[in-house]
Scaffold this motif. Structure first.
Motif, PDB file in Angstrom:
ATOM      1  N   GLY A  31      60.993  39.879  61.554  1.00 48.49           N
ATOM      2  CA  GLY A  31      59.713  40.539  61.740  1.00 48.49           C
ATOM      3  C   GLY A  31      59.000  40.122  62.769  1.00 48.49           C
ATOM      4  O   GLY A  31      59.203  39.589  63.614  1.00 48.49           O
ATOM      5  N   ALA A  32      57.613  40.586  62.926  1.00 48.23           N
ATOM      6  CA  ALA A  32      56.741  40.011  63.857  1.00 48.23           C
ATOM      7  C   ALA A  32      56.543  38.546  63.983  1.00 48.23           C
ATOM      8  O   ALA A  32      56.219  38.298  63.012  1.00 48.23           O
ATOM      9  N   ASN A  33      56.459  38.016  65.250  1.00 44.97           N
ATOM     10  CA  ASN A  33      56.084  36.662  65.433  1.00 44.97           C
ATOM     11  C   ASN A  33      57.192  35.816  64.511  1.00 44.97           C
ATOM     12  O   ASN A  33      56.790  34.602  64.139  1.00 44.97           O
ATOM     13  N   ASP A  34      58.469  36.302  63.887  1.00 50.31           N
ATOM     14  CA  ASP A  34      59.267  35.480  63.186  1.00 50.31           C
ATOM     15  C   ASP A  34      58.607  34.764  61.966  1.00 50.31           C
ATOM     16  O   ASP A  34      58.995  33.967  61.580  1.00 50.31           O
ATOM     17  N   GLN A  35      57.836  35.811  61.241  1.00 46.70           N
ATOM     18  CA  GLN A  35      57.088  35.095  60.082  1.00 46.70           C
ATOM     19  C   GLN A  35      57.976  35.074  58.879  1.00 46.70           C
ATOM     20  O   GLN A  35      57.843  34.236  57.891  1.00 46.70           O
ATOM     21  N   CYS A  36      59.214  35.718  58.812  1.00 41.13           N
ATOM     22  CA  CYS A  36      60.311  35.818  57.732  1.00 41.13           C
ATOM     23  C   CYS A  36      61.405  35.059  58.328  1.00 41.13           C
ATOM     24  O   CYS A  36      62.429  35.336  57.713  1.00 41.13           O
TER      25      CYS A  36
ATOM     26  N   ASN B 153      48.448  32.940  55.175  1.00 42.68           N
ATOM     27  CA  ASN B 153      49.799  32.406  55.210  1.00 42.68           C
ATOM     28  C   ASN B 153      50.498  32.786  54.103  1.00 42.68           C
ATOM     29  O   ASN B 153      51.812  33.161  54.100  1.00 42.68           O
ATOM     30  N   ARG B 154      49.655  32.758  52.740  1.00 42.26           N
ATOM     31  CA  ARG B 154      50.455  33.179  51.510  1.00 42.26           C
ATOM     32  C   ARG B 154      50.688  34.758  51.499  1.00 42.26           C
ATOM     33  O   ARG B 154      51.472  35.067  51.100  1.00 42.26           O
ATOM     34  N   MET B 155      49.916  35.468  52.278  1.00 43.37           N
ATOM     35  CA  MET B 155      50.176  36.916  52.350  1.00 43.37           C
ATOM     36  C   MET B 155      51.269  37.176  52.972  1.00 43.37           C
ATOM     37  O   MET B 155      52.132  38.035  52.851  1.00 43.37           O
ATOM     38  N   GLY B 156      51.499  36.448  54.205  1.00 45.36           N
ATOM     39  CA  GLY B 156      52.757  36.451  55.052  1.00 45.36           C
ATOM     40  C   GLY B 156      54.194  36.105  54.364  1.00 45.36           C
ATOM     41  O   GLY B 156      54.963  36.829  54.469  1.00 45.36           O
ATOM     42  N   ARG B 157      53.783  35.174  53.504  1.00 44.66           N
ATOM     43  CA  ARG B 157      55.011  34.772  52.615  1.00 44.66           C
ATOM     44  C   ARG B 157      55.385  35.904  51.443  1.00 44.66           C
ATOM     45  O   ARG B 157      56.426  36.166  51.120  1.00 44.66           O
TER      46      ARG B 157
END
Length: 482
Positions: free
Chosen positions: A305-310, A291-295
């Protein structure tokens, strides 16, 4: 016809022109206005006209000169006004009040749609925030009126209470998870308590008292007294917070620790060593959490982005970009209609930019800058070591939290999930923050010259009120007078 000549012999005629300075004005012919020495009404002599363009060139030059002199004296005037005894007092009080009031307005605007989506009244979040501000105002007033000795006496009980509550959060069945972080304790009804917010205040007050006591004994020149027990207790708080997964509050506590070490005069090598250790632990915490890497990957993102992570970061930028210079109007945000997650907490600054525009966001930044600068001035001018460490710790806390929140909204920092101080929705955050503002106000009231200035101002106000009352009493007519 002109007025009659004066009685007596007339003056002898000279070779000078009859249009010399007159003896009196002509009454019969006011348009001529002049009278010669022989009694005749004559027109006034023509005035010598200045060269073409002379008047137009000297006046703007004189005006430019005065403007330049005024601009040259402006820094001196600002410095004189800033050096007044009550400047820090009024700046802290005014900036905190304006931020809180504007925050209430924006919480109401940003949370209406969120409340309606959950089937709640549109004023649900606003009423809870208003209640928290009312309770915080009581804490602010109490902290502003407390003497410094009582603040120091509260440091250890506050630290023990914060550690106990943070340990209680980790007990199964007591701690509550919100948005992936287990840092909450339900206290009845819709109200919850986040003990880590009170941990910030506890670290500031306890650390200031600890460093002040060691400074009085000249122990801060030794690295072991400078680090122990300040750093181990801070790491205890950080560990309890990280057990709940709250990386944002951990960053703020770390900033408070470094700010207080810097004020204590930590050597560069020691400072760099502690900073390197904290950076290594932070990197380990980020790498081990997807989760923190995605942020971290969402910094400066322009696409969800993919899966709307941003999704949240991108729509925060959309909200700021659509605000323009002066915004779309209060309550007219589009992103708060379900597009922007957490519009009234972490991303309330984005809604502010959309509704109030660049002018509104710059006003909020200016208020936080004034508050931070007043806190730095307060810490630099005092002779009391506890006041210096506490004022520096509170200033570091509020400034670092504002930078982390606004930086995340602007896409310059990863989203840490911390509220904007005094501005975002959240009772657990605003209560200790308003108490900390009360600390700064108390310290500003006790500055050299500030107490005397406040007493003088109070006496002058009382004497002015008495003078006005007596004046009304004296000038009042008797009951029988007509």
């Amino acid at each position: 016809m002109c007025s009659r000549k004066p009685s007596g012999a007339s003056a002898p005629t000279t070779a000078t022109s009859p249009r010399t300075r007159p003896s009196r004005r002509c009454r019969a012919a006011p348009s001529l206005r002049w009278r010669s020495h022989d009694g005749h009404c004559v027109p006034p002599p023509p005035r010598a006209s200045p060269p073409r363009g002379a008047g137009m060139s000297t006046y703007p030059a004189r005006q430019r000169g005065s403007a330049l002199r005024g601009a040259a004296r402006l820094p001196e005037r600002v410095r004189t006004a800033w050096d007044r005894p009550l400047t820090a007092y009024y700046v802290i009080l005014g900036a905190a009040l304006l931020i809180t009031v504007l925050g209430l307005v924006m919480v109401y605007s940003a949370s209406m749609i969120q409340a309606l989506r959950y089937g709640l009244p549109s004023t649900y979040y606003f009423r809870k925030q208003l209640l928290a501000v009312a309770l915080g105002s009581v804490l602010l007033y109490a902290a502003a009126r407390m003497p410094v000795g009582l603040h120091r006496a509260l440091a250890y009980p506050l630290l023990l209470g914060a550690v106990f509550l943070m340990c209680l959060v980790q007990v199964p069945g007591i701690g509550q998870t919100v948005n992936g972080n287990t840092n909450w304790i339900p206290i009845g009804g819709p109200f919850q308590l986040q003990p880590s917010e009170f941990g910030k205040l506890a670290l500031v007050m306890w650390g200031a008292d600890l460093l002040a006591r060691k400074g009085d004994k000249n122990l801060l020149t030794q690295w072991k007294h400078l680090l122990v027990p300040l750093v181990p207790v801070t790491f205890l708080l950080l560990g309890l917070i990280m057990l709940g997964g709250d990386m944002g509050t951990t960053m703020i506590l770390t900033a408070i620790l470094f700010g207080m070490l810097w004020l204590a005069g930590a050597p560069t090598r020691l400072f760099a060593g502690v900073l390197s250790g904290a950076a290594a632990l932070a990197a380990l915490a980020v790498i081990t959490s997807p989760n923190r890497m995605g942020r971290l990957h969402c910094i400066a993102a322009t696409d969800p982005g993919a899966n709307d992570q941003c999704w949240q970061a991108v729509h925060g930028i959309y909200a700021l970009a659509s605000g323009g210079w002066f915004g779309s109007g209060l309550g007219a945000s589009v992103e708060k209609w379900g597009e922007l997650p957490e519009p009234h907490t972490d991303f309330i600054f984005a809604v502010t930019g959309e509704e109030l525009g660049l002018a509104g966001t710059l006003s909020v930044l200016a208020l936080f800058a004034a508050l931070g600068y007043a806190g730095i001035r307060l810490a630099g001018r005092t002779e009391d070591p506890f006041v210096r460490f506490a004022a520096g710790g509170v200033t570091t806390w509020i400034t670092a939290q504002a930078v982390i929140n606004i930086g995340a909204v602007l896409g310059l920092l990863p989203i840490a999930g911390v509220p904007l101080p005094l501005f975002s929705y959240g009772g657990s955050a605003i209560l200790p923050t308003m108490f900390a503002i009360g600390l700064l106000i108390s310290f500003a009231r006790n500055e050299p010259g500030a107490r005397a200035a406040l007493a003088m101002r109070g006496r002058s106000a009382f004497s002015g009120a008495m003078t006005r009352t007596m004046r009304r009493y004296v000038t009042r007519r008797p009951s029988g007078e007509r």
